[in-house]
Design a protein around this motif. Structure first.
Motif, PDB file in Angstrom:
ATOM      1  N   ASP A 154     -19.370-132.564  30.552  1.00 24.60           N
ATOM      2  CA  ASP A 154     -20.817-132.347  30.412  1.00 24.60           C
ATOM      3  C   ASP A 154     -21.269-130.979  30.907  1.00 24.60           C
ATOM      4  OD1 ASP A 154     -21.301-134.960  29.464  1.00 24.60           O
ATOM      5  OD2 ASP A 154     -21.384-135.745  31.515  1.00 24.60           O
ATOM      6  N   VAL A 155     -20.364-130.238  31.566  1.00 24.15           N
ATOM      7  CA  VAL A 155     -20.793-128.997  32.222  1.00 24.15           C
ATOM      8  C   VAL A 155     -19.976-127.804  31.737  1.00 24.15           C
ATOM      9  CG1 VAL A 155     -21.486-130.300  34.268  1.00 24.15           C
ATOM     10  CG2 VAL A 155     -19.244-129.208  34.219  1.00 24.15           C
ATOM     11  N   VAL A 156     -20.539-126.613  31.949  1.00 21.17           N
ATOM     12  CA  VAL A 156     -19.821-125.364  31.713  1.00 21.17           C
ATOM     13  C   VAL A 156     -19.932-124.534  32.986  1.00 21.17           C
ATOM     14  CG1 VAL A 156     -21.851-124.249  30.659  1.00 21.17           C
ATOM     15  CG2 VAL A 156     -19.554-123.335  30.216  1.00 21.17           C
ATOM     16  N   ALA A 157     -18.829-123.922  33.384  1.00 16.19           N
ATOM     17  CA  ALA A 157     -18.813-123.074  34.574  1.00 16.19           C
ATOM     18  C   ALA A 157     -18.929-121.611  34.149  1.00 16.19           C
ATOM     19  CB  ALA A 157     -17.524-123.289  35.359  1.00 16.19           C
ATOM     20  N   ILE A 158     -19.738-120.842  34.869  1.00 13.30           N
ATOM     21  CA  ILE A 158     -19.904-119.417  34.589  1.00 13.30           C
ATOM     22  C   ILE A 158     -19.552-118.643  35.853  1.00 13.30           C
ATOM     23  CG2 ILE A 158     -21.500-117.585  33.898  1.00 13.30           C
ATOM     24  CD1 ILE A 158     -23.157-119.636  32.413  1.00 13.30           C
ATOM     25  N   GLY A 159     -18.593-117.715  35.753  1.00 10.85           N
ATOM     26  CA  GLY A 159     -18.176-116.956  36.931  1.00 10.85           C
ATOM     27  C   GLY A 159     -17.439-115.688  36.573  1.00 10.85           C
ATOM     28  N   ASP A 160     -17.156-114.872  37.600  1.00  9.43           N
ATOM     29  CA  ASP A 160     -16.543-113.557  37.365  1.00  9.43           C
ATOM     30  C   ASP A 160     -15.134-113.422  37.931  1.00  9.43           C
ATOM     31  OD1 ASP A 160     -17.515-113.522  40.095  1.00  9.43           O
ATOM     32  OD2 ASP A 160     -17.214-111.357  40.064  1.00  9.43           O
ATOM     33  N   SER A 161     -14.609-114.474  38.563  1.00  8.09           N
ATOM     34  CA  SER A 161     -13.268-114.399  39.136  1.00  8.09           C
ATOM     35  C   SER A 161     -12.296-115.246  38.332  1.00  8.09           C
ATOM     36  CB  SER A 161     -13.280-114.886  40.591  1.00  8.09           C
ATOM     37  OG  SER A 161     -11.956-115.058  41.069  1.00  8.09           O
ATOM     38  N   MET A 162     -11.286-114.608  37.769  1.00  8.18           N
ATOM     39  CA  MET A 162     -10.268-115.359  37.027  1.00  8.18           C
ATOM     40  C   MET A 162      -9.527-116.319  37.948  1.00  8.18           C
ATOM     41  SD  MET A 162     -10.229-114.671  33.773  1.00  8.18           S
ATOM     42  CE  MET A 162      -8.580-115.190  33.286  1.00  8.18           C
ATOM     43  N   GLY A 186     -18.323-108.250  34.037  1.00 11.59           N
ATOM     44  CA  GLY A 186     -18.933-107.201  34.835  1.00 11.59           C
ATOM     45  C   GLY A 186     -18.926-107.434  36.332  1.00 11.59           C
ATOM     46  N   GLY A 187     -18.142-108.400  36.823  1.00 12.33           N
ATOM     47  CA  GLY A 187     -18.072-108.690  38.252  1.00 12.33           C
ATOM     48  C   GLY A 187     -16.897-108.001  38.922  1.00 12.33           C
ATOM     49  N   ILE A 188     -16.044-108.767  39.625  1.00 14.39           N
ATOM     50  CA  ILE A 188     -14.972-108.149  40.406  1.00 14.39           C
ATOM     51  C   ILE A 188     -13.891-107.499  39.541  1.00 14.39           C
ATOM     52  CG2 ILE A 188     -15.313-109.619  42.433  1.00 14.39           C
ATOM     53  CD1 ILE A 188     -12.793-111.167  41.556  1.00 14.39           C
ATOM     54  N   HIS A 189     -13.787-107.890  38.276  1.00 16.46           N
ATOM     55  CA  HIS A 189     -12.774-107.295  37.392  1.00 16.46           C
ATOM     56  C   HIS A 189     -13.361-106.173  36.520  1.00 16.46           C
ATOM     57  CE1 HIS A 189      -9.768-110.351  38.344  1.00 16.46           C
ATOM     58  NE2 HIS A 189     -10.670-111.297  38.124  1.00 16.46           N
ATOM     59  N   LYS A 190     -14.586-105.751  36.810  1.00 19.39           N
ATOM     60  CA  LYS A 190     -15.297-104.807  35.941  1.00 19.39           C
ATOM     61  C   LYS A 190     -14.526-103.502  35.722  1.00 19.39           C
ATOM     62  CE  LYS A 190     -19.484-102.048  35.490  1.00 19.39           C
ATOM     63  NZ  LYS A 190     -18.750-100.777  35.390  1.00 19.39           N
TER      64      LYS A 190
END
Length: 316
Positions: free
Chosen positions: A248-256, A275-279
């Motif tokens: 039911d959910v989707v996760a959104i984040g910047d860390s693989m 555009g986060g830590i891997h930018k």
């Protein structure tokens, strides 16, 4: 003789790319809620990213999704919301917050405790100094300063200081490693309130407690309890708070290593924010660059997980 057919190795395909949330509506409309990271997605630790507030409003008001902030922050949930509001975020669209710091506090509160934490009372406490010390009020624990010999466990909230009865005492990374080496000889368990290795702080990356956890494992220390992403514990609590299933959910984040690997392990669809830590690796300088698909595919191979979708920024 037999005919020999040469096999040309194919490059591993990367995940599908999208330009923004509006062009990702097909995925989003199949969900009821969003598990939303904050550092590297909503803000850089100091200020909100351009378009982040509008993106939150779009998800909640236009698409009707519940938004739960799920953050590897050492701080309690209330502090995380206050921090977002201070940065200028309209928190009216956010249903709730769960942080790895909150999960840690719950585990180390007074009895009844989970079996794994039942003997943890006296700790060497790695905390923050200039970034603001972490309060242990309400937790059934006692800090022992640098006296590893009298500790039951290591508690890692930060990477700048050691907690003492008089308050935080500045401590270098080198000294923390020496204390961890002593703890490893005794096989002490370690509780990591923020499993991130690094986080964004303006244009810089700051070392997080997950780096200490990795070092402790590398030198053969005791069992390490990671209280946030990618450990299932924080996802299970998030789903319980929402009353929803993983599908039911989707996760959104910047860390693989944390946001995406954790979501994939739980069977949760994910949107990776480049555009986060891997930018630097994915987009170079500036904030208008395209995501390098070859580097993205290499990151997926490196961390053994692939997001459902990739966006350059958390914007509409």
């Amino acid at each position: 003789g037999e005919r020999v057919t040469s096999i040309i190795p194919m490059s591993r395909p990367g995940p599908p790319m999208s330009t923004g949330l509006r062009s990702s509506a097909t995925l989003l409309l199949s969900k009821k809620a969003v598990l939303l990271d904050q550092f590297g997605v909503l803000h850089d630790g100091k200020k909100l990213y351009r378009g982040a507030g509008d993106a939150v409003e779009y998800l909640h008001k236009d698409l009707g999704l519940q938004i739960l902030i799920v953050s590897n922050s050492s701080r309690r949930a209330g502090g995380a919301l206050a921090g977002l509001e201070k940065k200028g975020m309209d928190i009216g669209s956010i249903a709730d917050v769960i942080t790895s710091g909150e999960v840690t506090a719950s585990a180390l509160a007074a009895a009844p405790r989970e079996y794994a934490f039942r003997e943890m009372r006296r700790c060497v406490h790695f905390t923050w100094g200039s970034r603001g010390a972490i309060s242990l009020d309400g937790l059934d624990v006692e800090v022992v300063g640098r006296d590893v010999g009298s500790a039951d466990f290591i508690l890692a909230h930060g990477t700048e200081a050691v907690g003492t009865s008089e308050g935080p005492s500045e401590c270098s990374m080198e000294e923390m490693k020496r204390l961890l080496a002593e703890a490893a000889e005794r096989g002490l368990p370690m509780v990591v309130a923020n499993p991130d290795l690094v986080t964004v702080s303006g244009p810089q990356l700051v070392t997080m407690p997950g780096t200490l956890a990795k070092y402790y494992e590398d030198i053969g220390g005791g069992i390490v309890h990671r209280m946030g992403k990618p450990d299932p514990r924080i996802y299970l609590e998030a789903l319980r708070m929402l009353g929803l299933e993983a599908s039911d959910v989707v996760a959104i984040g910047d860390s693989m290593e944390h946001d995406i690997a954790g979501a994939v392990a739980m069977g949760i669809d994910s949107i990776f924010i480049a555009g986060g830590i891997h930018k630097q690796a994915l987009m170079g300088e500036g904030d208008e660059g395209a995501v390098d698909e070859g580097v993205m595919a290499a990151l997926c191979a490196q961390f053994g997980c692939t997001p459902t979708l990739v966006l350059p920024w958390f914007r509409c």
